[in-house]
Motif scaffolding. Structure first.
Motif, PDB file in Angstrom:
ATOM      1  N   GLY A 295     -11.228  -0.703   2.015  1.00 37.02           N
ATOM      2  CA  GLY A 295     -11.386  -2.011   1.383  1.00 37.02           C
ATOM      3  C   GLY A 295     -10.770  -3.054   2.283  1.00 37.02           C
ATOM      4  O   GLY A 295     -10.222  -2.749   3.333  1.00 37.02           O
ATOM      5  N   ASP A 296     -10.888  -4.327   1.891  1.00 34.45           N
ATOM      6  CA  ASP A 296     -10.264  -5.374   2.686  1.00 34.45           C
ATOM      7  C   ASP A 296      -8.874  -5.603   2.117  1.00 34.45           C
ATOM      8  O   ASP A 296      -8.702  -5.893   0.936  1.00 34.45           O
ATOM      9  N   GLY A 297      -7.860  -5.437   2.960  1.00 33.81           N
ATOM     10  CA  GLY A 297      -6.502  -5.528   2.453  1.00 33.81           C
ATOM     11  C   GLY A 297      -5.485  -5.555   3.568  1.00 33.81           C
ATOM     12  O   GLY A 297      -5.813  -5.655   4.751  1.00 33.81           O
ATOM     13  N   LEU A 298      -4.202  -5.470   3.187  1.00 31.72           N
ATOM     14  CA  LEU A 298      -3.072  -5.591   4.094  1.00 31.72           C
ATOM     15  C   LEU A 298      -2.133  -4.415   3.893  1.00 31.72           C
ATOM     16  O   LEU A 298      -2.149  -3.769   2.845  1.00 31.72           O
ATOM     17  N   TYR A 299      -1.296  -4.165   4.885  1.00 32.91           N
ATOM     18  CA  TYR A 299      -0.302  -3.117   4.733  1.00 32.91           C
ATOM     19  C   TYR A 299       0.986  -3.557   5.416  1.00 32.91           C
ATOM     20  O   TYR A 299       0.988  -4.411   6.315  1.00 32.91           O
ATOM     21  N   GLU A 300       2.093  -2.998   4.972  1.00 36.35           N
ATOM     22  CA  GLU A 300       3.405  -3.198   5.581  1.00 36.35           C
ATOM     23  C   GLU A 300       4.103  -1.850   5.614  1.00 36.35           C
ATOM     24  O   GLU A 300       4.019  -1.074   4.655  1.00 36.35           O
ATOM     25  N   PHE A 301       4.798  -1.579   6.716  1.00 39.09           N
ATOM     26  CA  PHE A 301       5.653  -0.389   6.771  1.00 39.09           C
ATOM     27  C   PHE A 301       7.097  -0.837   6.639  1.00 39.09           C
ATOM     28  O   PHE A 301       7.588  -1.631   7.434  1.00 39.09           O
ATOM     29  N   VAL A 302       7.796  -0.341   5.606  1.00 37.93           N
ATOM     30  CA  VAL A 302       9.178  -0.711   5.334  1.00 37.93           C
ATOM     31  C   VAL A 302      10.063   0.487   5.651  1.00 37.93           C
ATOM     32  O   VAL A 302       9.907   1.552   5.060  1.00 37.93           O
ATOM     33  N   ARG A 303      10.964   0.308   6.583  1.00 36.28           N
ATOM     34  CA  ARG A 303      11.894   1.379   6.945  1.00 36.28           C
ATOM     35  C   ARG A 303      12.921   1.545   5.825  1.00 36.28           C
ATOM     36  O   ARG A 303      13.405   0.563   5.265  1.00 36.28           O
ATOM     37  N   VAL A 304      13.278   2.776   5.517  1.00 40.56           N
ATOM     38  CA  VAL A 304      14.235   3.078   4.460  1.00 40.56           C
ATOM     39  C   VAL A 304      15.415   3.820   5.072  1.00 40.56           C
ATOM     40  O   VAL A 304      15.232   4.842   5.729  1.00 40.56           O
ATOM     41  N   TYR A 305      16.620   3.278   4.873  1.00 40.90           N
ATOM     42  CA  TYR A 305      17.826   3.909   5.373  1.00 40.90           C
ATOM     43  C   TYR A 305      18.644   4.418   4.192  1.00 40.90           C
ATOM     44  O   TYR A 305      19.177   3.623   3.417  1.00 40.90           O
ATOM     45  N   GLU A 306      18.723   5.711   4.066  1.00 40.35           N
ATOM     46  CA  GLU A 306      19.494   6.347   2.995  1.00 40.35           C
ATOM     47  C   GLU A 306      19.181   5.728   1.639  1.00 40.35           C
ATOM     48  O   GLU A 306      20.041   5.386   0.834  1.00 40.35           O
ATOM     49  N   GLY A 307      17.898   5.570   1.386  1.00 42.02           N
ATOM     50  CA  GLY A 307      17.466   5.069   0.089  1.00 42.02           C
ATOM     51  C   GLY A 307      17.431   3.565  -0.031  1.00 42.02           C
ATOM     52  O   GLY A 307      17.071   3.040  -1.085  1.00 42.02           O
ATOM     53  N   VAL A 308      17.806   2.818   1.017  1.00 41.62           N
ATOM     54  CA  VAL A 308      17.821   1.352   0.967  1.00 41.62           C
ATOM     55  C   VAL A 308      16.675   0.811   1.807  1.00 41.62           C
ATOM     56  O   VAL A 308      16.638   1.022   3.020  1.00 41.62           O
ATOM     57  N   PRO A 309      15.702   0.106   1.211  1.00 40.67           N
ATOM     58  CA  PRO A 309      14.596  -0.473   1.993  1.00 40.67           C
ATOM     59  C   PRO A 309      15.104  -1.642   2.824  1.00 40.67           C
ATOM     60  O   PRO A 309      15.723  -2.565   2.312  1.00 40.67           O
ATOM     61  N   HIS A 310      14.840  -1.601   4.124  1.00 40.97           N
ATOM     62  CA  HIS A 310      15.375  -2.600   5.046  1.00 40.97           C
ATOM     63  C   HIS A 310      14.404  -3.782   5.169  1.00 40.97           C
ATOM     64  O   HIS A 310      13.224  -3.605   5.421  1.00 40.97           O
ATOM     65  N   LEU A 311      14.938  -4.995   4.979  1.00 39.15           N
ATOM     66  CA  LEU A 311      14.172  -6.239   5.134  1.00 39.15           C
ATOM     67  C   LEU A 311      12.928  -6.255   4.243  1.00 39.15           C
ATOM     68  O   LEU A 311      11.880  -6.780   4.630  1.00 39.15           O
ATOM     69  N   LEU A 312      13.040  -5.712   3.037  1.00 36.84           N
ATOM     70  CA  LEU A 312      11.886  -5.647   2.141  1.00 36.84           C
ATOM     71  C   LEU A 312      11.342  -7.037   1.845  1.00 36.84           C
ATOM     72  O   LEU A 312      10.128  -7.243   1.819  1.00 36.84           O
ATOM     73  N   GLU A 313      12.244  -7.999   1.618  1.00 34.38           N
ATOM     74  CA  GLU A 313      11.787  -9.342   1.245  1.00 34.38           C
ATOM     75  C   GLU A 313      10.941  -9.959   2.351  1.00 34.38           C
ATOM     76  O   GLU A 313       9.931 -10.602   2.094  1.00 34.38           O
ATOM     77  N   ARG A 314      11.330  -9.743   3.623  1.00 36.71           N
ATOM     78  CA  ARG A 314      10.552 -10.305   4.740  1.00 36.71           C
ATOM     79  C   ARG A 314       9.175  -9.659   4.822  1.00 36.71           C
ATOM     80  O   ARG A 314       8.190 -10.324   5.129  1.00 36.71           O
ATOM     81  N   HIS A 315       9.115  -8.352   4.567  1.00 39.73           N
ATOM     82  CA  HIS A 315       7.808  -7.679   4.594  1.00 39.73           C
ATOM     83  C   HIS A 315       6.891  -8.243   3.506  1.00 39.73           C
ATOM     84  O   HIS A 315       5.705  -8.490   3.748  1.00 39.73           O
ATOM     85  N   VAL A 316       7.443  -8.446   2.310  1.00 39.23           N
ATOM     86  CA  VAL A 316       6.628  -8.964   1.210  1.00 39.23           C
ATOM     87  C   VAL A 316       6.198 -10.402   1.501  1.00 39.23           C
ATOM     88  O   VAL A 316       5.061 -10.787   1.229  1.00 39.23           O
ATOM     89  N   GLU A 317       7.099 -11.208   2.082  1.00 34.73           N
ATOM     90  CA  GLU A 317       6.743 -12.583   2.435  1.00 34.73           C
ATOM     91  C   GLU A 317       5.623 -12.598   3.474  1.00 34.73           C
ATOM     92  O   GLU A 317       4.705 -13.418   3.401  1.00 34.73           O
ATOM     93  N   ARG A 318       5.705 -11.697   4.463  1.00 35.44           N
ATOM     94  CA  ARG A 318       4.674 -11.661   5.495  1.00 35.44           C
ATOM     95  C   ARG A 318       3.328 -11.257   4.907  1.00 35.44           C
ATOM     96  O   ARG A 318       2.281 -11.809   5.265  1.00 35.44           O
ATOM     97  N   MET A 319       3.349 -10.314   3.975  1.00 36.62           N
ATOM     98  CA  MET A 319       2.104  -9.909   3.319  1.00 36.62           C
ATOM     99  C   MET A 319       1.508 -11.073   2.528  1.00 36.62           C
ATOM    100  O   MET A 319       0.289 -11.312   2.572  1.00 36.62           O
ATOM    101  N   ALA A 320       2.362 -11.813   1.805  1.00 36.92           N
ATOM    102  CA  ALA A 320       1.873 -12.956   1.025  1.00 36.92           C
ATOM    103  C   ALA A 320       1.305 -14.031   1.932  1.00 36.92           C
ATOM    104  O   ALA A 320       0.273 -14.643   1.631  1.00 36.92           O
ATOM    105  N   ARG A 321       1.977 -14.266   3.068  1.00 36.56           N
ATOM    106  CA  ARG A 321       1.492 -15.277   4.014  1.00 36.56           C
ATOM    107  C   ARG A 321       0.138 -14.873   4.595  1.00 36.56           C
ATOM    108  O   ARG A 321      -0.779 -15.702   4.721  1.00 36.56           O
ATOM    109  N   SER A 322      -0.003 -13.605   4.940  1.00 37.41           N
ATOM    110  CA  SER A 322      -1.284 -13.129   5.474  1.00 37.41           C
ATOM    111  C   SER A 322      -2.388 -13.239   4.424  1.00 37.41           C
ATOM    112  O   SER A 322      -3.514 -13.623   4.743  1.00 37.41           O
ATOM    113  N   ALA A 323      -2.071 -12.906   3.184  1.00 39.85           N
ATOM    114  CA  ALA A 323      -3.070 -13.000   2.114  1.00 39.85           C
ATOM    115  C   ALA A 323      -3.560 -14.437   1.964  1.00 39.85           C
ATOM    116  O   ALA A 323      -4.757 -14.682   1.778  1.00 39.85           O
ATOM    117  N   LEU A 324      -2.622 -15.390   2.056  1.00 43.95           N
ATOM    118  CA  LEU A 324      -3.008 -16.797   1.929  1.00 43.95           C
ATOM    119  C   LEU A 324      -3.912 -17.218   3.080  1.00 43.95           C
ATOM    120  O   LEU A 324      -4.956 -17.850   2.873  1.00 43.95           O
TER     121      LEU A 324
END
Length: 884
Positions: free
Chosen positions: A25-54
């Motif tokens: 389908g037409d869509g976007l993806y982000e890979f979020v690195r996880v360190y010991e159960g903590v997603p690193h820079l999750l907010e930036r990944h979500v912001e980048r996805m939202a910006r690309s969608a716009l």
């Protein structure tokens, strides 16, 4: 362990694939690195996805808060650390291995357990340069889309050549990026990477490296990198969320320098790992604390207990690595499990659960009256929860991990006056508690909290807490904090020195060339120069604006860039926005648009866009034009800026916003100007709102579809009215588009001067679509009239649409009285009524009564939930008897 994927908020076991090759389908993806159960820079990944969608005209993905909750739920269900998470946002999706219906959009969160090759390699890697030039797509190159065919070809090309990565070049043979990475090189001591004006992905680790380079004062520049430059570079390394930092020791058959990882890459990587450690430590306490969200989810009690035990073990390991230094023997970073290879997790020691002996008397640091006053701002049940959490956090007899989790909950409630309750914890015996309390004060505090932070500095002995205090003062402090930070410049701890100079630079815009890593003699000399300058400032009434103007005039380009960025950030911070005189600063920012350095020009236009919402099509670098033509274009844009500023002098913020909505403005500036129009500030009726409506209505003729969509959305927000046809994709110049413009102009001429109440009553006409009637109910919540309640109560008796009833009930919660509460209670008791309406009725009655009766669940799927609903109904019935 069964594989678990989260599909639109629902956890699916045995999902089959941890990647996303099975999704189309037409869509976007982000890979979020996880360190010991903590997603690193999750907010930036979500912001980048939202910006690309716009930018790609895709539907907007879920908000960050929604994604964060789903990520937490997925990680908790797994009950173990994973290497990373794939966030996939797809429209009209299908899936080979997971049975799911065809829906318009879907957000899939799929774990990845496999650790990739060459993760933070210590020996360096060999890469090749692709034989295909101009391989990056100008439109899609900046976005991580599901169209991954190009990336797979490049990865296959590298594999065939026994290389780690393939670097892509453009038609002019300048480096762009790798198939999965961003590219950096060191040339003449300056760190260089291709600019984001090129069709490359704005990697999250790329952004981290840029920030680290600024902190370490490594010369950094974004500019085109010809092939000959990278082949002759002193160092080359790659960055990505998946691989962190990968040194490149050879390109094809050519060695880079001596064929070993370079010193700058190692310095940056060490700093990056320290930032990750800090994020992991804080993440355990804040990002992954067990919240009440999980209590209402489908998790069984046993799973919740297991998750709590899992978090306690992670917290113990986090405290172990808190003071650890990264190994200098290897350049390996974190392994796939998220911790240094040389270190194993430990069990929480018994001493961690013992209460502090002696303890601290918090009473002298607490203002009971101020706390009681602040608590009144919270609603009933939330008030009790918040108070209980604060009490637990202060209880020094409790084990430290429990207190840490309590503070995590305190932060997640996001109460604006949280700092009042955690000030006393600045004096706690446990450094971890003091550190988290300082972070919460930085996040929720104001200038009133700065004296408490300064007072704590006098007695603080822990280097990490001192560093955090300086960071908080950089955000909340003013000139009074400056002399209290100077001692940190001569601290024995490098982390304290770095935080001190960053705090001083944030507060004064100056550094005087101080380097936290220089020799003691050089540090002492620079610190003395700084203090001499400060004594002069104390003798004269210099302001923050004066210092900013002085820094903008300095010859040090790094200081100018920092000042431009800092001015923009202060403007966005409501706590400090009034501390600068922008009438004096904006002309200097416009002057910076003519700076010789492109990096300064880029920072200047970024600051002007933030402050003025204008950019007049200014481009700091324009690779599409010759150098002379690009210079002419910049001069013309600057002239328009100066002319606009001359006209904008003396105007209010609203009037400047009107100017920013001019159709002649650029797409980016128009989008920012549209988003800045806040109806809660300008109201929903009167001449001001109609002036904005008229200006925005003109933008439905804009050439950019993103502007047309934003304009139409803002029109609906301001007027609660939408053109009856699907018009947001109509192209300018078409007959249908002209019809839309004419319709809005006619609406404005008919409704200018009419009250919001009259306009909303028109929408309640039974012949209108349910969407319009629902909008009318919603708009009445902002209108002024004594007839609103009778109108809505009458509407509820005849209305058949659940959507309209739902909005009417919500508005009655704002405008109703006890008689209204009785009507809503009859809806609540009606088992045949729509579940969402019954839930809204309970919430509306709580608002009318100014009392929290508890949540009424619309979907009573379990006996426990049905019992809670009966309890809520009974509480409301008792209140009605007493007040009826």
């Amino acid at each position: 362990m069964k594989a678990v994927a989260n599909i639109d908020g629902k956890l699916v076991e045995n999902a089959g694939t941890c990647g996303f090759d099975g999704i189309f389908g037409d869509g976007l993806y982000e890979f979020v690195r996880v360190y010991e159960g903590v997603p690193h820079l999750l907010e930036r990944h979500v912001e980048r996805m939202a910006r690309s969608a716009l930018e790609l005209s895709l539907p907007a993905p879920p908000l960050y808060e929604v994604v964060r909750a789903r990520v937490r739920e997925t990680l908790v269900r797994l009950q173990r650390s994973v290497f990373g998470l794939n966030l996939i946002f797809v429209r009209m999706s299908g899936r080979d291995e997971i049975a799911m219906p065809a829906i318009e959009t879907s957000l899939v969160i799929a774990p990845q357990f496999e650790v990739p090759r060459a993760e933070s390699s210590g020996t360096g890697e060999r890469v090749i340069i692709s034989g295909y030039r101009g391989a990056a797509d100008a439109m899609l190159g900046r976005h991580q889309t599901l169209s991954r065919f190009r990336a797979k070809l490049l990865i296959r090309e590298a594999s065939d050549a026994a290389a780690f990565e393939t670097i892509v070049t453009d038609a002019q043979d300048c480096v762009l990026e790798g198939a999965r990475t961003n590219v950096f090189c060191v040339d003449g001591g300056t760190l260089i990477t291709p600019p984001l004006t090129e069709p490359i992905v704005a990697g999250t680790i790329r952004g981290e490296v840029a920030q680290i380079a600024e902190v370490l004062e490594i010369p950094f520049e974004e500019k085109k990198v010809p092939r000959v430059t990278i082949l002759g570079a002193e160092e080359v390394f790659l960055t990505s969320a998946e691989f962190e930092i990968v040194p490149v020791t050879s390109i094809g058959s050519e060695h880079i320098a001596d064929g070993k990882p370079g010193p700058i890459a190692q310095r940056i990587h060490k700093a990056l790992r320290n930032k990750i450690r800090e994020a992991v430590r804080v993440g355990f306490a804040i990002a992954l604390a067990v919240t009440t969200v999980f209590a209402s989810s489908s998790f069984a009690a046993g799973e919740l207990r297991a998750e709590q035990d899992w978090n306690l073990k992670k917290l113990s390991w986090a405290s172990d690595i808190d003071n650890s230094e990264p190994s200098n023997e290897t350049f390996d970073g974190f392994c796939g499990r998220g911790r240094p290879r040389s270190q194993a997790p430990t069990i929480v020691s018994k001493s961690n659960f013992e209460s502090g002996k002696g303890g601290v008397d918090f009473s002298r640091y607490i203002d009971p009256e101020a706390e009681r006053e602040a608590l009144e701002e919270l609603d009933g049940e939330l008030r009790e929860t918040f108070a209980d959490l604060v009490k637990l956090a202060r209880d020094q007899k409790q084990p430290t991990p429990r207190r840490v989790q309590a503070l995590a909950h305190v932060g997640e409630i996001r109460f604006e006056r949280t700092s009042i309750f955690v000030r006393c914890l600045l004096h706690d015996e446990t450094p971890e508690i003091r550190r988290i309390a300082t972070r919460l004060i930085e996040k929720f505090g104001s200038a009133e909290d700065a004296p408490f932070l300064i007072a704590r500095l006098a007695d603080e002995t822990d280097d990490s807490v001192i560093s955090r205090l300086y960071d908080a003062l950089a955000v909340l402090g003013d000139r009074d904090a400056v002399p209290h930070i100077f001692p940190g410049l001569e601290s024995e701890w490098s982390v304290v020195r770095e935080s001190a100079i960053e705090a001083l630079r944030s507060l004064t815009f100056h550094t005087f060339g101080y380097d936290a890593g220089a020799s003691p003699a050089d540090r002492a000399s620079k610190a003395a120069s700084f203090q001499d300058w400060w004594r002069v400032q104390q003798e004269a009434p210099h302001t923050l604006t004066d210092w900013a103007l002085h820094s903008l005039a300095t010859e040090d380009w790094k200081t100018r860039i920092f000042t431009l960025g800092r001015v923009a950030r202060i403007h966005e911070d409501e706590k400090r926005a009034l501390s600068l005189d922008y009438d004096l600063l904006v002309p200097r920012l416009i002057d910076a648009l003519e700076d010789e350095l492109s990096t300064v020009r880029t920072a200047a236009i970024g600051a002007l866009r933030t402050i003025t919402k204008m950019d007049f099509d200014y481009r700091a670098i324009d690779t599409d034009l010759s150098e002379d033509r690009a210079l002419e274009a910049r001069i013309a844009s600057v002239a328009r800026f100066r002319s606009w500023w001359a006209d904008a002098q003396g105007l209010t913020a609203y009037e400047r916003n009107l100017l920013a909505l001019a159709p002649s403005n650029t797409t980016r500036a128009k989008l920012e100007a549209i988003s800045s129009v806040d109806p809660s500030e300008i109201g929903y009726e009167g001449e001001v709102v109609f002036d904005f409506v008229a200006k925005i209505a003109e933008l439905v003729a804009d050439e950019a579809s993103t502007v047309r969509f934003a304009a139409l959305s803002k029109l609906e927000e301001l007027t609660f009215v939408r053109y009856p046809l699907d018009h947001d994709v109509a192209a300018p110049g078409t007959e249908r588009h002209d019809e839309v413009r004419a319709w809005w102009r006619d609406w404005i001429s008919k409704n200018r001067g009419r009250s919001l109440y009259d306009r909303m009553i028109d929408l309640l006409d039974s012949h209108r679509p349910s969407r319009d009637r629902a909008a009318g109910c919603r708009g009445l919540a902002h209108a002024e009239s004594e007839h609103i309640r009778p109108e809505l109560e009458e509407l509820l008796e005849i209305e058949e649409s659940n959507v309209v009833c739902l909005e009417a009930i919500r508005t009655l919660g704002v405008k109703g009285d006890v008689a209204t509460a009785k009507l809503l209670f009859s809806i609540l008791e009606n088992d045949r009524a729509d579940g969402a309406c019954r839930s809204a009725a309970a919430e509306a009655i709580s608002k009318i009564a100014s009392q929290d009766f508890g949540v009424f669940y619309s979907l009573a799927t379990t006996p426990q939930i049905r019992a809670r609903n009966r309890e809520t109904i009974e509480r409301i019935r008792v209140w009605l008897r007493r007040n009826g």
